[in-house]
Design a protein around this motif. Structure first.
Motif, mmCIF file in Angstrom:
data_model
loop_
_atom_site.group_PDB
_atom_site.id
_atom_site.type_symbol
_atom_site.label_atom_id
_atom_site.label_comp_id
_atom_site.label_asym_id
_atom_site.label_seq_id
_atom_site.Cartn_x
_atom_site.Cartn_y
_atom_site.Cartn_z
ATOM 1 N N VAL A 168 3.832 4.916 -4.984
ATOM 2 C CA VAL A 168 2.615 5.446 -4.377
ATOM 3 C C VAL A 168 2.998 6.645 -3.514
ATOM 4 O O VAL A 168 3.990 6.606 -2.783
ATOM 5 N N PRO A 169 2.271 7.756 -3.605
ATOM 6 C CA PRO A 169 2.630 8.949 -2.837
ATOM 7 C C PRO A 169 2.314 8.805 -1.356
ATOM 8 O O PRO A 169 1.512 7.948 -0.958
ATOM 9 N N ALA A 170 2.917 9.637 -0.564
ATOM 10 C CA ALA A 170 2.667 9.632 0.878
ATOM 11 C C ALA A 170 1.191 9.897 1.151
ATOM 12 O O ALA A 170 0.557 10.733 0.500
ATOM 13 N N GLY A 171 0.641 9.182 2.127
ATOM 14 C CA GLY A 171 -0.752 9.363 2.504
ATOM 15 C C GLY A 171 -1.727 8.555 1.682
ATOM 16 O O GLY A 171 -2.928 8.537 1.968
ATOM 17 N N LYS A 172 -1.246 7.880 0.630
ATOM 18 C CA LYS A 172 -2.096 7.041 -0.210
ATOM 19 C C LYS A 172 -1.618 5.602 -0.105
ATOM 20 O O LYS A 172 -0.490 5.320 0.297
ATOM 21 N N SER A 173 -2.485 4.675 -0.507
ATOM 22 C CA SER A 173 -2.086 3.279 -0.561
ATOM 23 C C SER A 173 -2.813 2.609 -1.714
ATOM 24 O O SER A 173 -3.841 3.098 -2.191
ATOM 25 N N PHE A 174 -2.237 1.503 -2.176
ATOM 26 C CA PHE A 174 -2.901 0.673 -3.163
ATOM 27 C C PHE A 174 -3.620 -0.437 -2.411
ATOM 28 O O PHE A 174 -2.986 -1.273 -1.776
ATOM 29 N N GLY A 175 -4.960 -0.425 -2.466
ATOM 30 C CA GLY A 175 -5.712 -1.470 -1.797
ATOM 31 C C GLY A 175 -5.628 -2.773 -2.565
ATOM 32 O O GLY A 175 -4.893 -2.886 -3.557
ATOM 33 N N ASP A 176 -6.398 -3.767 -2.127
ATOM 34 C CA ASP A 176 -6.332 -5.054 -2.795
ATOM 35 C C ASP A 176 -7.145 -5.080 -4.086
ATOM 36 O O ASP A 176 -7.235 -6.115 -4.749
ATOM 37 N N ASP A 177 -7.746 -3.945 -4.474
ATOM 38 C CA ASP A 177 -8.459 -3.852 -5.743
ATOM 39 C C ASP A 177 -8.074 -2.563 -6.472
ATOM 40 O O ASP A 177 -8.902 -1.821 -6.965
ATOM 41 N N SER A 178 -6.773 -2.302 -6.550
ATOM 42 C CA SER A 178 -6.307 -1.039 -7.143
ATOM 43 C C SER A 178 -6.435 -1.031 -8.654
ATOM 44 O O SER A 178 -6.341 0.027 -9.269
ATOM 45 N N THR A 179 -6.622 -2.186 -9.273
ATOM 46 C CA THR A 179 -6.942 -2.288 -10.696
ATOM 47 C C THR A 179 -5.959 -1.516 -11.573
ATOM 48 O O THR A 179 -6.344 -0.605 -12.298
ATOM 49 N N THR A 197 -6.466 4.351 -2.223
ATOM 50 C CA THR A 197 -7.290 4.636 -1.054
ATOM 51 C C THR A 197 -6.460 5.467 -0.088
ATOM 52 O O THR A 197 -5.224 5.402 -0.113
ATOM 53 N N PRO A 198 -7.093 6.278 0.776
ATOM 54 C CA PRO A 198 -6.328 6.996 1.799
ATOM 55 C C PRO A 198 -5.656 5.997 2.734
ATOM 56 O O PRO A 198 -6.224 4.959 3.075
ATOM 57 N N GLY A 201 -7.732 6.227 5.887
ATOM 58 C CA GLY A 201 -9.092 6.734 5.734
ATOM 59 C C GLY A 201 -10.117 5.652 5.533
ATOM 60 O O GLY A 201 -9.899 4.466 5.783
ATOM 61 N N ASN A 202 -11.309 6.080 5.086
ATOM 62 C CA ASN A 202 -12.438 5.199 4.832
ATOM 63 C C ASN A 202 -12.108 4.274 3.671
ATOM 64 O O ASN A 202 -11.749 4.725 2.592
ATOM 65 N N GLY A 203 -12.271 2.976 3.879
ATOM 66 C CA GLY A 203 -11.942 2.024 2.834
ATOM 67 C C GLY A 203 -12.799 2.162 1.596
ATOM 68 O O GLY A 203 -12.432 1.675 0.528
ATOM 69 N N GLU A 204 -13.984 2.823 1.706
ATOM 70 C CA GLU A 204 -14.844 2.989 0.546
ATOM 71 C C GLU A 204 -14.445 4.192 -0.297
ATOM 72 O O GLU A 204 -14.874 4.323 -1.430
ATOM 73 N N THR A 205 -13.663 5.089 0.254
ATOM 74 C CA THR A 205 -13.222 6.260 -0.494
ATOM 75 C C THR A 205 -12.155 5.833 -1.499
ATOM 76 O O THR A 205 -11.256 5.077 -1.177
ATOM 77 N N ARG A 206 -12.277 6.344 -2.701
ATOM 78 C CA ARG A 206 -11.357 5.957 -3.757
ATOM 79 C C ARG A 206 -10.847 7.197 -4.479
ATOM 80 O O ARG A 206 -11.512 8.221 -4.547
ATOM 81 N N SER A 207 -9.666 7.057 -5.026
ATOM 82 C CA SER A 207 -9.172 8.038 -5.962
ATOM 83 C C SER A 207 -8.300 7.286 -6.960
ATOM 84 O O SER A 207 -8.376 6.058 -7.049
ATOM 85 N N ALA A 208 -7.502 7.996 -7.721
ATOM 86 C CA ALA A 208 -6.654 7.340 -8.710
ATOM 87 C C ALA A 208 -5.409 8.174 -8.947
ATOM 88 O O ALA A 208 -5.392 9.389 -8.694
ATOM 89 N N ILE A 209 -4.377 7.517 -9.406
ATOM 90 C CA ILE A 209 -3.138 8.175 -9.827
ATOM 91 C C ILE A 209 -2.861 7.738 -11.253
ATOM 92 O O ILE A 209 -3.054 6.578 -11.612
ATOM 93 N N THR A 210 -2.412 8.670 -12.078
ATOM 94 C CA THR A 210 -2.020 8.345 -13.440
ATOM 95 C C THR A 210 -0.542 8.627 -13.618
ATOM 96 O O THR A 210 -0.037 9.665 -13.177
#
Length: 433
Positions: A168-179, A197-198, A201-210
């Motif tokens: 996982v890159p710096a500043g990002k995290s895998f939440g408990d629903d990273s799927t 998730t950041p 940051g806001n727990g509702e904000t999402r992004s993705a990594i491939t």
């Protein structure tokens, strides 16, 4: 093989998903007494008759994603991977992970998505690939910890061959629903997408990594941040390029201020091959097969209806021979490639088919026709369309013409190969003709 998913009493799989099917390529003897297709397992291509059902010895109340291979069924649930002999229903092996792991099945179920274990050939062997997240709650001064992994399992023996960690890159995290989701595997590369998730940051904000993972040395070849891959075919990965404030609802990515894009990238290095120039507020992408993917895209505010399109994986544009009119004719909620020559699409009160090479609409039936009842679409395979007609039972249509080709007694089939069909309640009906 892509399948259209329908509600079942014990196992509900909704609108669109990806199923990998390697038909008739079983080898070796799995641990637990399983055996590959032999004289007792005659192949029918495609099946038009089915025998007495055999129930898999699995928990039918648990959500599961399934891949068929010969007379084997591979079930991915939230706790791990299981293999079954479809002739006897017996379990062959189980691969589980550490306590706290999740394969994302339950979250994909919520999202009306499906990503079964991917079956890949490598070095003369067949491997079942699945991704999982390992989440550990913190204690005292120790922070929560989450990581994502890709695991390769020998499809015959159930032995874990290797596991690759996805950083996982710096500043990002895998939440408990990273799927974590294996999108596909081609030419020695597996493509895996993980939601993020950041970190602060806001727990509702999402992004993705491939990630692109080398199947030879088991290392991450490339990583693309803020990109949620959804389809892989012929060397191109198609996915959503996400802005900073993206979120994901019950089915799709959305952003109140827009900024979502559709992008095609090289599976070998992640480099951009094409981009869709539209500024999107909502997007759901699904792999269809035959060089196509579907996109439900909102070009205005997220509350507005989405446009459904079938697009070329290699270009991101309408495929050759397809016009806006033909796209409208096959407007669908689910499109499934029969793995041979036809793409079948189901819409609201309609069913239609498209030539997978020329993209010509071959036939269409709708509720407007008083002479025929539109069947509920179950799945399609090798020239046969399997469906259910209320009051009339189960029916098989010719995929090229739409004409009736027979009926069968039972089986709300979610997948078919030459050895049988798998019901959504995890009963296998062996092919008998």
């Amino acid at each position: 093989m892509r399948v259209a998913h329908r509600p079942a009493a014990s196992l509900v799989l909704a609108a669109a998903a990806t199923m990998t099917l390697l038909a008739g390529c079983s080898s070796g003897s799995p641990e637990g007494g399983g055996q590959g297709p032999g004289p007792s397992a005659k192949a029918y291509d495609p099946p038009r008759k089915f025998g007495k059902g055999v129930k898999l010895s699995a928990d039918e109340n648990a959500n599961a994603e399934v891949a068929l291979r010969g007379t084997f069924a591979y079930l991915l649930n939230d706790d791990g991977l299981e293999a079954y002999n479809t002739r006897t229903g017996s379990k062959l092996w189980t691969v589980s992970g550490p306590d706290g792991m999740s394969t994302g099945v339950e979250e994909r179920f919520r999202l009306k998505d499906d990503a079964p274990p991917v079956l890949a050939q490598q070095g003369g062997r067949t491997f079942a690939l699945f991704a999982y997240q390992d989440y550990t709650l913190g204690s005292g001064t120790t922070a929560d910890e989450s990581s994502a992994h890709l695991r390769a399992v020998d499809a015959d023996t159930g032995k874990v061959s290797w596991t690759a960690e996805l950083p996982v890159p710096a500043g990002k995290s895998f939440g408990d629903d990273s799927t974590p989701t294996v999108v596909g595997a081609e030419s020695g590369t597996a493509v895996v997408s993980v939601r993020t998730t950041p970190e602060d940051g806001n727990g509702e904000t999402r992004s993705a990594i491939t990630y692109g993972v080398d199947l030879n040395d088991h290392q991450v070849k490339w990583r693309q941040d803020d990109f949620g891959a959804a389809a892989l075919e012929s060397g191109t990965v198609v996915g959503a390029q996400l802005p900073d404030a993206a979120q994901i609802d019950s089915e799709r990515w959305f952003a109140d201020d827009g900024g979502i894009g559709i992008v095609g990238r090289s599976a070998s290095d992640g480099a951009v091959r094409w981009t869709d120039s539209r500024n999107l507020y909502g997007l759901k992408i699904e792999r269809v097969g035959a060089g196509l993917f579907s996109a439900e895209a909102s070009v205005e505010f997220k509350e507005n209806p989405s446009d459904f399109e079938l697009l070329d994986t290699g270009t991101g544009k309408l495929p050759p021979g397809m016009t806006k009119d033909s796209t409208a004719a096959i407007l669908g909620l689910d499109c499934v490639y029969d793995q041979r020559s036809v793409v079948v699409c189901e819409g609201e009160g309609s069913l239609a088919a498209l030539d997978a090479r020329t993209h010509e609409v071959l036939w269409r039936m709708s509720d407007d026709d008083p002479a025929r009842k539109v069947p509920t679409f179950l799945t399609a395979w090798h020239g046969a369309v399997y469906g259910h007609v209320a009051g009339n039972g189960y029916v098989i249509l010719d995929a090229s013409t739409g004409k009736d080709r027979g009926t069968y007694d039972e089986g709300f089939l979610r997948a078919v190969n030459e050895y049988g069909g798998l019901d959504q309640d995890l009963t296998v009906y062996p092919a008998t003709g």
